[in-house]
Design a protein around this motif. Structure first.
Motif, PDB file in Angstrom:
ATOM      1  N   LYS A  72       1.124  -1.556   0.383  1.00  0.00           N
ATOM      2  CA  LYS A  72       0.628   0.104   0.017  1.00  0.00           C
ATOM      3  C   LYS A  72       0.863   1.325  -0.384  1.00  0.00           C
ATOM      4  CE  LYS A  72      -3.976   1.157   3.419  1.00  0.00           C
ATOM      5  NZ  LYS A  72      -4.387   1.306   1.642  1.00  0.00           N
ATOM      6  N   PHE A  73       1.470   1.622   0.513  1.00  0.00           N
ATOM      7  CA  PHE A  73       2.144   2.395   0.756  1.00  0.00           C
ATOM      8  C   PHE A  73       3.944   2.501   0.376  1.00  0.00           C
ATOM      9  CE2 PHE A  73       0.398   2.466   5.309  1.00  0.00           C
ATOM     10  CZ  PHE A  73       0.407   4.325   4.731  1.00  0.00           C
ATOM     11  N   ARG A  74       3.971   1.422  -0.402  1.00  0.00           N
ATOM     12  CA  ARG A  74       5.446   1.160  -1.677  1.00  0.00           C
ATOM     13  C   ARG A  74       4.654   1.894  -3.101  1.00  0.00           C
ATOM     14  NH1 ARG A  74       7.606   1.893  -3.985  1.00  0.00           N
ATOM     15  NH2 ARG A  74      10.401   0.950  -4.621  1.00  0.00           N
ATOM     16  N   ALA A  75       3.484   2.089  -3.135  1.00  0.00           N
ATOM     17  CA  ALA A  75       2.471   2.318  -4.296  1.00  0.00           C
ATOM     18  C   ALA A  75       2.174   3.730  -4.291  1.00  0.00           C
ATOM     19  CB  ALA A  75       1.660   1.628  -4.532  1.00  0.00           C
ATOM     20  N   MET A  76       2.249   4.482  -2.724  1.00  0.00           N
ATOM     21  CA  MET A  76       2.527   5.718  -2.854  1.00  0.00           C
ATOM     22  C   MET A  76       3.388   6.996  -3.398  1.00  0.00           C
ATOM     23  SD  MET A  76       0.201   6.372   0.984  1.00  0.00           S
ATOM     24  CE  MET A  76      -1.045   5.434   0.990  1.00  0.00           C
ATOM     25  N   GLY A  77       3.115   7.383  -4.826  1.00  0.00           N
ATOM     26  CA  GLY A  77       4.017   8.625  -5.368  1.00  0.00           C
ATOM     27  C   GLY A  77       3.133   8.701  -6.395  1.00  0.00           C
ATOM     28  N   GLN A  78       4.057   8.921  -7.748  1.00  0.00           N
ATOM     29  CA  GLN A  78       3.425   9.113  -8.939  1.00  0.00           C
ATOM     30  C   GLN A  78       4.762  10.785  -9.344  1.00  0.00           C
ATOM     31  OE1 GLN A  78      -0.586  11.408  -9.736  1.00  0.00           O
ATOM     32  NE2 GLN A  78      -1.900   9.903  -9.158  1.00  0.00           N
ATOM     33  N   PHE A  79       5.270   9.731 -10.999  1.00  0.00           N
ATOM     34  CA  PHE A  79       6.250   9.799 -11.463  1.00  0.00           C
ATOM     35  C   PHE A  79       6.350   9.577 -12.603  1.00  0.00           C
ATOM     36  CE2 PHE A  79       7.109   6.480  -8.212  1.00  0.00           C
ATOM     37  CZ  PHE A  79       7.444   5.718  -8.924  1.00  0.00           C
ATOM     38  N   LYS A  80       7.271   9.568 -13.538  1.00  0.00           N
ATOM     39  CA  LYS A  80       7.193   9.404 -14.748  1.00  0.00           C
ATOM     40  C   LYS A  80       8.591   8.027 -15.127  1.00  0.00           C
ATOM     41  CE  LYS A  80       8.279  12.556 -18.363  1.00  0.00           C
ATOM     42  NZ  LYS A  80       7.923  13.871 -18.781  1.00  0.00           N
TER      43      LYS A  80
END
Lengths: 289, 324
Positions: free
Chosen positions: B309-317
């Motif tokens: 859950k926390f590992r997937a948080m964030g957005q980038f290219k």
């Protein structure tokens, strides 16, 4: 959090450096030390690992120079260099976040504020992460959080220690709550590394504050601080405004943290490699990794 | 408790005062008065709906900080039974802005941990305006370890402007205390439900915020820095907080979209402060269901799920061709 970023003028005054001409290592051969104000020969400072030969003041170190000086010659191999920050919120203050990112990339030649790779230090294989204060004040957005987590996971996969050099004003406000969540993400990755019995050495350089201090930076099995580094949770100005008191001399400097039991040691840059090598040998002596 | 009104609640407040006056004068004999009352009641419902349908992020921030908003202990009182408070970090102090204890949720024994603000001036000072010192986070961690040891699920309540920025807090390692909680909560071997019930202010909030399910009351906020703090850094003017709140996208619908939270808990018409009991019932229903869904999960699966859950948080290219 993030108080060092976007407040350049104020911070420079507080830091007592950078605003003076010559201190940012310009084209010239002679520079003026921010601490003792002596005019010093630039190549001599560089040979001395960016430490003032007169007064021992520790200048900030460019990322690649840090990697070169810490890792055994020719051993550093970067990975995860294909992550790029995006403006997911459409954030804009006096300038658009997307433009700030563009400018920072142009200025540093890097995609974001952290470089990670495998290396050897004193002959011991490690994963090395170095933060870049020149990239938006080393602020932690999604990419920085991702790369610290990747570094910890790589160390877990190889079965070797992780060394992180922090230099950051804190979380990156332009990425909103997602930047806050990077604190949890990086710390969770470190929990797994620690559970597997691998060492994490955290080196705090000037400055290490806000959300970076309040997450992975303060979670080292061993925490080393560079002399004079500013380290803390809240910004000095915020604290002064809250408690309406002048802060004591040397507050939130590395020496203050050592005195209060928050770091294991302060190590001068010229001795750092020797100390790291010895620590790594000790911490891997019985795990063989 | 005297009900206080925010600026944008004023039109509703005015109508309510008028209604109150009419009711006081109504002896049940005058039909025109009764008609007037029922007309006014309908109007109030409509005006309130209109105001609350178009809340700005800054107005939601004000609701999250509403002086009449229910606090942790109000929810404990309404949702739980047999609450026993546990004090102190066993090292330095008992930090009042964080409350810990054992309680029962529909017969299930749990550990509750949360921020507590004060209602009046005296309480506010005693609770340090809901801003914990390091020993508060260390108390929380001590109690979390108790929960792990005795296989009790944890429910945390988040409601703080932030961790306290003070000399003593820095001396005693505010950063370390927060960081330690993030690490420990990420692999604590018991279910953790997080409920953001008011202000989720920065690292001081997140230090109780790592868990298996993250719930958020409808008019709560959760942010990396307060809108005022962000405004004073980026706009050099704390008065620009309204813009900062818009920019940072700190409301429950925003955070659901960004994957920071799992579910939004609906609040009564006009906000949780208008009806503590109804707000608490809404939260309780969600807590009971969430707990029932987590309890059957084997611990290794629970921890993998939490990590993911926390590992997937964030957005980038991620650019192709790099040495990943």
């Amino acid at each position: 959090m993030g108080f060092l970023f976007g407040k350049k003028k104020k911070v420079q005054q507080e830091e007592g450096e950078k605003q003076r001409p010559g201190i940012r290592f310009p084209e010239g051969i002679w520079i003026k030390c921010a601490s003792c104000l002596e005019i010093i020969y630039k190549p001599e400072v560089e040979r001395n690992l960016n430490v003032c030969p007169k007064c021992n003041y520790h200048f900030r170190v460019p990322v690649m120079e840090r990697i070169r000086s810490v890792s055994d010659e020719g051993t550093f191999a970067e990975f995860g260099d294909d992550y790029e920050s995006i403006d997911m919120l459409g954030f804009s203050d006096s300038k658009k976040y997307s433009d700030r990112l563009k400018d920072a990339r142009k200025k540093t030649g890097r995609k974001d504020a952290t470089v990670i790779g495998t290396a050897e230090v004193g002959g011991v294989p490690v994963v090395l992460a170095v933060m870049d204060f020149e990239f938006l004040g080393g602020s932690m957005g999604s990419v920085v959080g991702e790369k610290i987590a990747l570094a910890a996971e790589k160390a877990l996969e190889i079965g070797c220690p992780l060394i992180v050099f922090s230099a950051s004003g804190g979380a990156r406000m332009q990425e909103g709550t997602l930047s806050l969540m990077q604190m949890a993400k990086s710390s969770a990755a470190l929990a797994r590394l620690g559970d597997a019995g691998h060492a994490f050495i955290s080196v705090l350089t000037d400055p290490t504050t806000g959300g970076v201090a309040a997450s992975f930076s303060m979670l080292g099995d061993i925490i080393i601080a560079e002399p004079g580094a500013l380290i803390g949770f809240a910004g000095p100005r915020v604290i002064e405004q809250t408690i309406k008191q002048k802060l004591p001399e040397g507050f939130q400097r590395a020496e203050f943290l050592l005195e209060h039991g928050m770091v294991d040691m302060i190590v001068e840059r010229t001795r750092l490699n020797a100390v790291l090598a010895l620590l790594l040998k000790t911490l891997t002596a019985h795990t063989g990794k | 408790m005297i009900l206080q009104y925010l600026d944008f609640e004023r039109p509703i407040a005015d109508l309510e005062n008028k209604l109150e006056q009419l009711r006081r004068g109504d002896d049940g004999t005058d039909k025109t008065v009764r008609d007037e009352i029922s007309k006014l009641e309908k109007k109030i419902v409509k005006v309130r709906k209109d105001v609350f349908a178009n809340l700005t992020r800054w107005q939601m921030t004000q609701l999250a900080r509403h002086p009449n908003r229910p606090y942790m202990l109000d929810y404990i009182n309404f949702c739980f039974k047999n609450f026993i408070e546990i004090h102190g970090d066993r090292a330095f102090h008992d930090d009042a802005p964080i409350v810990c204890g054992f309680a029962e949720l529909e017969g299930e024994r749990v550990v509750v941990i949360g921020h507590q603000k004060g209602r009046n001036t005296k309480e506010k000072i005693a609770r340090n305006f809901g801003m914990p010192n390091p020993e508060g986070y260390r108390k929380a961690l001590r109690v979390m370890k108790l929960a792990e040891k005795f296989h009790l699920p944890i429910i945390t309540f988040i409601d703080t402007p932030g961790a306290f920025p003070g000399i003593g807090a820095e001396e005693r390692g505010q950063s370390e205390a927060i960081a330690r909680n993030l690490l420990e909560m990420s692999h604590l071997k018991t279910p953790i439900i997080v409920a953001v019930v008011g202000e989720g202010g920065s690292g001081g909030a997140l230090a109780l915020g790592v868990g298996d399910e993250i719930l958020m009351m409808q008019y709560s906020i959760y942010s990396v820095i307060s809108p005022e703090g962000c405004a004073s850094i980026l706009w050099r003017d704390p008065a620009k907080a309204e813009i900062a709140a818009e920019m940072m996208k700190i409301t429950s619908p925003d955070l659901l979209k960004f994957g920071v939270i799992d579910r939004i808990i609906p609040e009564p018409e006009g906000g949780a402060h208008r009806d503590h009991k109804e707000a608490a019932e809404s939260l309780k229903k969600e807590l009971v269901q969430t707990l029932a869904s987590l309890l059957p999960l084997p611990i290794p699966q629970l921890l993998d799920r939490r990590y993911a859950k926390f590992r997937a948080m964030g957005q980038f290219k991620k650019k192709a061709g790099g040495a990943a």
